[in-house]
Design an enzyme around this catalytic site. Structure first.
Site, PDB file in Angstrom:
ATOM      1  N   ASN A 141      12.386  76.700  -2.196  1.00 33.97           N
ATOM      2  CA  ASN A 141      13.043  75.492  -2.684  1.00 33.97           C
ATOM      3  C   ASN A 141      12.038  74.792  -3.602  1.00 33.97           C
ATOM      4  OD1 ASN A 141      14.263  73.041  -3.093  1.00 33.97           O
ATOM      5  ND2 ASN A 141      14.646  72.615  -0.931  1.00 33.97           N
ATOM      6  N   ARG A 174      16.959  77.959  -3.793  1.00 30.50           N
ATOM      7  CA  ARG A 174      17.902  76.856  -3.861  1.00 30.50           C
ATOM      8  C   ARG A 174      17.985  76.429  -5.316  1.00 30.50           C
ATOM      9  NH1 ARG A 174      17.103  70.656  -2.415  1.00 30.50           N
ATOM     10  NH2 ARG A 174      19.262  70.037  -2.720  1.00 30.50           N
ATOM     11  N   HIS A 233      24.859  69.172  -1.898  1.00 29.93           N
ATOM     12  CA  HIS A 233      24.670  69.486  -0.461  1.00 29.93           C
ATOM     13  C   HIS A 233      25.651  70.554   0.001  1.00 29.93           C
ATOM     14  CE1 HIS A 233      23.070  65.133   0.348  1.00 29.93           C
ATOM     15  NE2 HIS A 233      22.057  65.958   0.143  1.00 29.93           N
ATOM     16  N   GLY A 281      21.207  62.286   5.406  1.00 30.24           N
ATOM     17  CA  GLY A 281      19.757  62.451   5.414  1.00 30.24           C
ATOM     18  C   GLY A 281      19.184  61.434   4.451  1.00 30.24           C
ATOM     19  N   ARG A 304      19.482  55.359  -3.066  1.00 29.47           N
ATOM     20  CA  ARG A 304      20.526  55.380  -4.101  1.00 29.47           C
ATOM     21  C   ARG A 304      21.667  54.424  -3.747  1.00 29.47           C
ATOM     22  NH1 ARG A 304      20.793  61.572  -3.614  1.00 29.47           N
ATOM     23  NH2 ARG A 304      19.021  62.282  -4.837  1.00 29.47           N
ATOM     24  N   GLY A 342      22.356  61.845  10.808  1.00 27.14           N
ATOM     25  CA  GLY A 342      23.537  62.311  11.551  1.00 27.14           C
ATOM     26  C   GLY A 342      23.160  63.023  12.840  1.00 27.14           C
ATOM     27  N   ASN A 397      20.235  62.611  14.552  1.00 22.21           N
ATOM     28  CA  ASN A 397      19.324  61.899  15.458  1.00 22.21           C
ATOM     29  C   ASN A 397      19.657  60.447  15.780  1.00 22.21           C
ATOM     30  OD1 ASN A 397      17.176  63.980  15.750  1.00 22.21           O
ATOM     31  ND2 ASN A 397      17.131  63.755  13.531  1.00 22.21           N
ATOM     32  N   GLU A 436      19.879  74.585   5.884  1.00 24.80           N
ATOM     33  CA  GLU A 436      20.149  75.054   4.521  1.00 24.80           C
ATOM     34  C   GLU A 436      19.366  76.325   4.211  1.00 24.80           C
ATOM     35  OE1 GLU A 436      19.554  70.863   3.395  1.00 24.80           O
ATOM     36  OE2 GLU A 436      20.917  71.294   1.739  1.00 24.80           O
TER      37      GLU A 436
HETATM   38  P1  AMP Z   1      16.610  64.424   6.071  1.00 25.47           P
HETATM   39  O1  AMP Z   1      16.638  64.131   4.602  1.00 25.47           O
HETATM   40  O2  AMP Z   1      17.817  65.177   6.551  1.00 25.47           O
HETATM   41  O3  AMP Z   1      15.328  65.014   6.563  1.00 25.47           O
HETATM   42  O4  AMP Z   1      16.732  63.006   6.801  1.00 25.47           O
HETATM   43  C1  AMP Z   1      15.730  62.046   6.661  1.00 25.47           C
HETATM   44  C2  AMP Z   1      16.182  60.741   7.270  1.00 25.47           C
HETATM   45  O5  AMP Z   1      16.640  60.937   8.617  1.00 25.47           O
HETATM   46  C3  AMP Z   1      15.022  59.775   7.410  1.00 25.47           C
HETATM   47  O6  AMP Z   1      14.908  59.005   6.266  1.00 25.47           O
HETATM   48  C4  AMP Z   1      15.408  58.931   8.598  1.00 25.47           C
HETATM   49  O7  AMP Z   1      16.073  57.792   8.114  1.00 25.47           O
HETATM   50  C5  AMP Z   1      16.419  59.748   9.362  1.00 25.47           C
HETATM   51  N1  AMP Z   1      15.968  60.088  10.710  1.00 25.47           N
HETATM   52  C6  AMP Z   1      15.226  61.130  11.116  1.00 25.47           C
HETATM   53  N2  AMP Z   1      15.019  61.080  12.434  1.00 25.47           N
HETATM   54  C7  AMP Z   1      15.652  59.980  12.901  1.00 25.47           C
HETATM   55  C8  AMP Z   1      15.816  59.376  14.183  1.00 25.47           C
HETATM   56  N3  AMP Z   1      15.288  59.900  15.285  1.00 25.47           N
HETATM   57  N4  AMP Z   1      16.546  58.243  14.245  1.00 25.47           N
HETATM   58  C9  AMP Z   1      17.091  57.712  13.142  1.00 25.47           C
HETATM   59  N5  AMP Z   1      16.981  58.220  11.919  1.00 25.47           N
HETATM   60  C10 AMP Z   1      16.266  59.344  11.790  1.00 25.47           C
END
Ligand code: AMP
Length: 405
Positions: A7, A90, A179, A209, A240, A331, A333, A383
Site C-alpha cells: 500500500n 492497493r 473504501h 475509521g 474531512r 466501528g 471499537n 483490506e
Molecule cells: P482506522 O483508520 O480504521 O485505523 O481508524 C482509526 C480511528 O479509529 C482512530 O482515529 C480512532 O478515532 C478510532 N479508534 C480506534 N480504536 C478506538 C477505540 N478503542 N475507541 C474509539 N475509537 C477508536
C-alpha cells in the site's frame, strides 16, 4: 504461495507478506518518511521486531529496504525474494475502467496514470509502487486492486450529480466511491455469518475509521455510497467535512480564501478535529467528553448524527435490509459511538442490545436484540487480506495462462 501486499503512499509504503490460500500474515511492516532526511522502516508485530533508520530517497530504494527486512537472517520471514510469487497493490482510483482487480500490464498502467487527475494525492504514489515492484520482481505478476472497483455497480441514478450531463461526459464528474475493498470484504463476511449466499444479502456497511464511508449493498452489490468524486463527500470524518452546501465554497472564495487553502481546510482541518478544535481521534474526544468538554461532545454528536441520517436514507434505498455492519477503527471499537448512532432507531427495525454492544470490541459479533428486525453486526475489516485473496486468485489464473502459452 507467498504474496506481498503493498500500500504505497506518497512518502510511505505499508506491506504485509501472506501465505495463501491460508490468508496467514507472515510478517508486516512500514517504510515511512521516504524522501525526507531521516526515513524509517519497521517490521514485525507492532513494528517492534526490526527497525532500520537511514535516508531512503525514493520508492525504488524503499523496495530494497523492504527486501532487506523480509530476508533478514534472524528476523526476516523468507530467505530470498524469489519465494514471493505475486504482489498485490492497493490503487485508490480505477475510474470507470476497473470493476475488479487486474494483472498490471503496461497498458493498464497507462489507464491508472490517466486517473491520476481524479486522485492526485494517491494514484501517482500507487503507480510508483507498482513500477518499483516491477523493477525489483521482474516477471512476478503485479496485481492492482482498486478502492473504487466494488462501487462500479452503482446505478446512474445514484452516481450522477445534479449537474449538466455534459460535466459527466466531458470531465467524468460522477460519484465513484472509495473504501470498496473494505465494504466488499465485510459484506462477504456478513453474508457468511448470516448463512446466505454473497449475492443474496442486502446490507448497509459503515466503514468508520480515520476516513469514513457508508454503502448500500443490494444482493451483494454496491448500489450507493457516501463518498463521491473524491473521498471528501458524505460522512463527517476525522479531518474531512463530508457533505457541504457547495455554495459555501463560492462564499468563502468571495471572502478571499484561495482554492488550495479551501482544499486543506475541508480535507485536513475540518471534521471531528475542526468542530472540536481538539482532536481527530474519537478516543481522545470520548475522554474529553467524559471530563465534561462540550466541544468534544458536539463533535461526536455531529459525527453520529450524520451516520444515522445516512443509515435512514439507505434503508429507504434498499427497502429490505438484512443487517447493518460496523467496521473500521471506530466501528469495531467504539461502544459509545455505536450506541449514539443506533439509539432510537427501533421504529426503523434496528434495536441495539446494550449488553452485547459492550462485549463486542475489536472482534466480529452480533450486537442486536433478539427482537431486532434488522441485524446489527461488527466485523473487523481486512483490506490487505482481501487484496491478498484477489492477488492469489489472479496470480493462479496468470500462471495457468503462462504455462499454456
Ligand atoms: P482506522 O483508520 O480504521 O485505523 O481508524 C482509526 C480511528 O479509529 C482512530 O482515529 C480512532 O478515532 C478510532 N479508534 C480506534 N480504536 C478506538 C477505540 N478503542 N475507541 C474509539 N475509537 C477508536
Amino acid at each position: 504461495m507467498k504474496i506481498l501486499v503493498l500500500n504505497c503512499g506518497s512518502s510511505s509504503i505499508k506491506y504485509q507478506l501472506f501465505e495463501m490460500p491460508e490468508n496467514k500474515v507472515l510478517t508486516k511492516g512500514l517504510v515511512q518518511r521516504i524522501g525526507e532526511e531521516q526515513s524509517q522502516a519497521l517490521q514485525g508485530n507492532n513494528g517492534s521486531n526490526l527497525e532500520i533508520d537511514e535516508k531512503i530517497p525514493d520508492h525504488a530504494h524503499a523496495m530494497h529496504v523492504i527486501e532487506r527486512m523480509l530476508t533478514h537472517p534472524e528476523k526476516g520471514a523468507i530467505s530470498s525474494l524469489e519465494e514471493i510469487e505475486a504482489c498485490g497493490h492497493r490503487v485508490v482510483h480505477g475510474g470507470e475502467t476497473f470493476t475488479g482487480s487486474v494483472v498490471c500490464t503496461q497498458e493498464l498502467e497507462k489507464v491508472i496514470e490517466a486517473y491520476c487527475e481524479l486522485a492526485p494525492l494517491h494514484n501517482p504514489a500507487n503507480l510508483t509502487g507498482i513500477r518499483a515492484a516491477k523493477a525489483m520482481f521482474g516477471d512476478v505478476p503485479q496485481i492492482a486492486c482498486f478502492d473504487t472497483a466494488f462501487h462500479q455497480s452503482i446505478p446512474k441514478t445514484a452516481y450522477l450529480y445534479g449537474l449538466p450531463y455534459e460535466m459527466y461526459q466531458k470531465h467524468k464528474i460522477r460519484r465513484y466511491g472509495f473504501h470498496g475493498t473494505s465494504h466488499r470484504y465485510v459484506a462477504r463476511e456478513a453474508a457468511e455469518r448470516l448463512g446466505k449466499h454473497k449475492y443474496a444479502v442486502n446490507l448497509i456497511t459503515c466503514h468508520l475509521g480515520n476516513g469514513c464511508s457508508i454503502a448500500a449493498i443490494r444482493e451483494g452489490k454496491s448500489v450507493d455510497t457516501s463518498m463521491g468524486l473524491t473521498p471528501l463527500e458524505g460522512l463527517v470524518m476525522g479531518t474531512r467535512t463530508g457533505d457541504l452546501d457547495p455554495a459555501i465554497i463560492f462564499h468563502l472564495i468571495r471572502l478571499g480564501y484561495q482554492p488550495g487553502e479551501l482544499d486543506t481546510l475541508f480535507n485536513k482541518k475540518s471534521g471531528l478535529l475542526g468542530i472540536s478544535g481538539l482532536s481527530n481521534d474519537v478516543r481522545d474526544l470520548q475522554e474529553k467528553e467524559e471530563a465534561g468538554d462540550e466541544s468534544a461532545k458536539l463533535a461526536l454528536d455531529i459525527f453520529a448524527y450524520r451516520i444515522k441520517k445516512y443509515i435512514g436514507s439507505y434503508l429507504a434505498v434498499l427497502n429490505r435490509c438484512d443487517a447493518v455492519v460496523f467496521t473500521g477503527g471506530i466501528g469495531e471499537n467504539s461502544i459509545s459511538m455505536r450506541e449514539r448512532i443506533l439509539n432510537e432507531l427501533d421504529n426503523l427495525g434496528l434495536q441495539l442490545d446494550n449488553k452485547k454492544n459492550q462485549t463486542v470490541v475489536g472482534e466480529a459479533g452480533e450486537i442486536h436484540t433478539n427482537n431486532s428486525r434488522i441485524k446489527i453486526l461488527v466485523i473487523p475489516t481486512n483490506e490487505e487480506g482481501a487484496i491478498a485473496r484477489d492477488t492469489y486468485a489472479l496470480a493462479r489464473e496468470y500462471e495457468m495462462v503462462e504455462s499454456t502459452i
